[in-house]
Design an enzyme around this catalytic site. Structure first.
Site, PDB file in Angstrom:
ATOM      1  N   GLY A  30      10.755  13.695  -6.241  1.00 25.44           N
ATOM      2  CA  GLY A  30       9.833  12.214  -6.089  1.00 25.44           C
ATOM      3  C   GLY A  30       9.940  11.375  -7.368  1.00 25.44           C
ATOM      4  N   LYS A  73      11.986  -5.459 -17.244  1.00 19.53           N
ATOM      5  CA  LYS A  73      10.864  -5.110 -18.318  1.00 19.53           C
ATOM      6  C   LYS A  73      11.347  -6.019 -19.789  1.00 19.53           C
ATOM      7  CE  LYS A  73       9.381  -1.106 -16.180  1.00 19.53           C
ATOM      8  NZ  LYS A  73       9.554   0.614 -16.228  1.00 19.53           N
ATOM      9  N   GLY A  82       3.930   6.858 -11.977  1.00 15.68           N
ATOM     10  CA  GLY A  82       2.815   7.487 -11.535  1.00 15.68           C
ATOM     11  C   GLY A  82       1.901   6.569 -10.789  1.00 15.68           C
ATOM     12  N   LYS A 102       8.009  -6.822 -10.642  1.00  8.57           N
ATOM     13  CA  LYS A 102       8.609  -7.380 -11.971  1.00  8.57           C
ATOM     14  C   LYS A 102       9.793  -8.431 -11.282  1.00  8.57           C
ATOM     15  CE  LYS A 102       9.583  -2.982 -12.461  1.00  8.57           C
ATOM     16  NZ  LYS A 102       8.342  -2.245 -12.174  1.00  8.57           N
ATOM     17  N   PHE A 152       0.764  -1.132   0.119  1.00  8.64           N
ATOM     18  CA  PHE A 152       0.080  -0.083   0.025  1.00  8.64           C
ATOM     19  C   PHE A 152       1.058   1.355   0.086  1.00  8.64           C
ATOM     20  CE2 PHE A 152      -3.747   2.558   1.235  1.00  8.64           C
ATOM     21  CZ  PHE A 152      -4.703   1.904   0.392  1.00  8.64           C
ATOM     22  N   GLY A 201       4.203   0.964 -17.078  1.00  5.83           N
ATOM     23  CA  GLY A 201       3.080   1.658 -16.261  1.00  5.83           C
ATOM     24  C   GLY A 201       1.821   1.695 -17.092  1.00  5.83           C
TER      25      GLY A 201
END
Length: 338
Positions: free
Chosen positions: A209, A227, A319, A127, A11, A156
């Site tokens: 960030g 990836k 994001g 991943k 979370f 994403g």
């Protein structure tokens, strides 16, 4: 109307994005797919909230924001960990958004295998376990007749895995080449436009960030390499693991090198290449004005096919809500298969 009990393990930014996305879209999903989504458990690294009647998504977000821990969720907070939750909670779908661990794949590996063995569908943004145990995970999902979705692991919000498997399913894919990491693209873009040094730009991206406190997975190419492995396995059918990828990151790129490239009409980008012959992540020269000329945290991938030619997809590679959009797409696809 079918009810789907959802368990979210992890979370942080993405987990919170999933809760937000469900809050925003659950009424639309109910109307369109005759499906009622209910979060029955959510857990961060040290606490949890559990309710068989369903947790309020906005209250979950408020609790996490104000206290930093889910155990403060009114009446239903506690401190069960991920595996304990899977053992004790009645759920249908596990959404695993735990941090990537490329060395062991944990905790995602154990959580996912446990869910499969219990006959539960799994959606993940992690991943690590896919990069080292892809074949085993897919085989175990099939053995247990459950669905396993992982669109958000690559790019994403950029559509790639579902896009190729469903929209381009008439084509044979020869290769995939692209920018697969938003953090490094941001750093290299800023170095190009500002003429700043690598270390100064990295510090700036951390303050904003965009880069993690420990940026190693991004800047050393580890994230992009994971990836490439996932794309190699899922799209090209290559039985690859992380150690098969030739990886070079961007930490040695200087502002002088970027300036020289720019004078000749080129940019330096961290490029991932996926083919049956090669799995590689490295900084490369690309032409200004080409499809690789993207700024910020955008990701892109050019899929080379036999029938459709080259097809390029672009999207936000990072994001909270953006990544959650891909997870929610997977969730809807799971529901549609029921």
């Amino acid at each position: 109307m079918k009810e789907y009990k959802i368990c979210i393990i992890g979370f942080g930014a993405v987990g919170k994005g999933v809760a937000k996305a469900i809050s925003l879209k659950k009424d639309n999903i109910k109307e369109k797919y005759n499906a009622n989504l209910k979060i029955v458990a959510a857990a961060d690294s040290s606490s949890s909230a559990i309710s068989s009647d369903g947790l309020d998504e906005e209250l979950l977000l408020k609790t996490k924001e104000e206290t930093g821990k889910l155990e403060s969720y009114p009446n239903f907070g506690g401190n069960l960990n991920g595996m304990e939750i899977l053992n004790e909670v009645d759920y249908d779908i596990l959404i695993d958004v735990t941090p990537t661990n490329i060395e062991t794949g944990e905790p995602a590996l154990s959580l996912t295998l446990k869910a499969f063995e219990d006959g539960k569908d799994v959606i993940t943004s992690n991943k690590g376990h896919l990069a080292i145990k892809f074949k085993e995970l897919i085989a175990t999902a099939r053995e247990n007749n459950v669905q396993f979705k992982y669109e958000s692991t690559v790019g994403g919000a950029m559509p790639i895995i579902n896009f190729v498997q469903e929209t381009l399913n008439s084509c044979e894919v020869e290769s995939i080449i692209g920018i697969l990491n938003g953090t490094t693209n941001y750093i290299l873009s800023r170095m190009t436009t500002e003429g700043s040094s690598y270390i100064n730009t990295l510090n700036e991206s951390q303050e904003l960030g965009i880069a993690e406190t420990d940026p190693t997975q991004d800047v050393e190419g580890i994230d992009a390499a994971c990836k490439t492995v996932i794309l190699a396995n899922s799209i090209l059918g290559v039985d690859a693991v992380y150690s098969d990828v030739d990886v070079t990151g961007i930490s040695q790129i200087t502002s002088e090198a970027i300036s020289l490239a720019k004078k000749d009409g080129y940019l330096i980008k961290l490029i991932g290449e996926v083919s049956k012959e090669e799995l590689k992540v490295s900084p490369r020269l690309v032409k200004q004005g080409s499809q690789y000329d993207l700024n910020g945290t955008l990701n892109m991938a050019t899929v080379k096919t036999d029938l459709a030619g080259d097809v390029t997809v672009v999207g936000k590679g990072a994001g909270s809500l953006e990544t959650a959009s891909a997870i929610l797409t997977d969730l809807i696809n799971v529901i549609k298969m029921k």
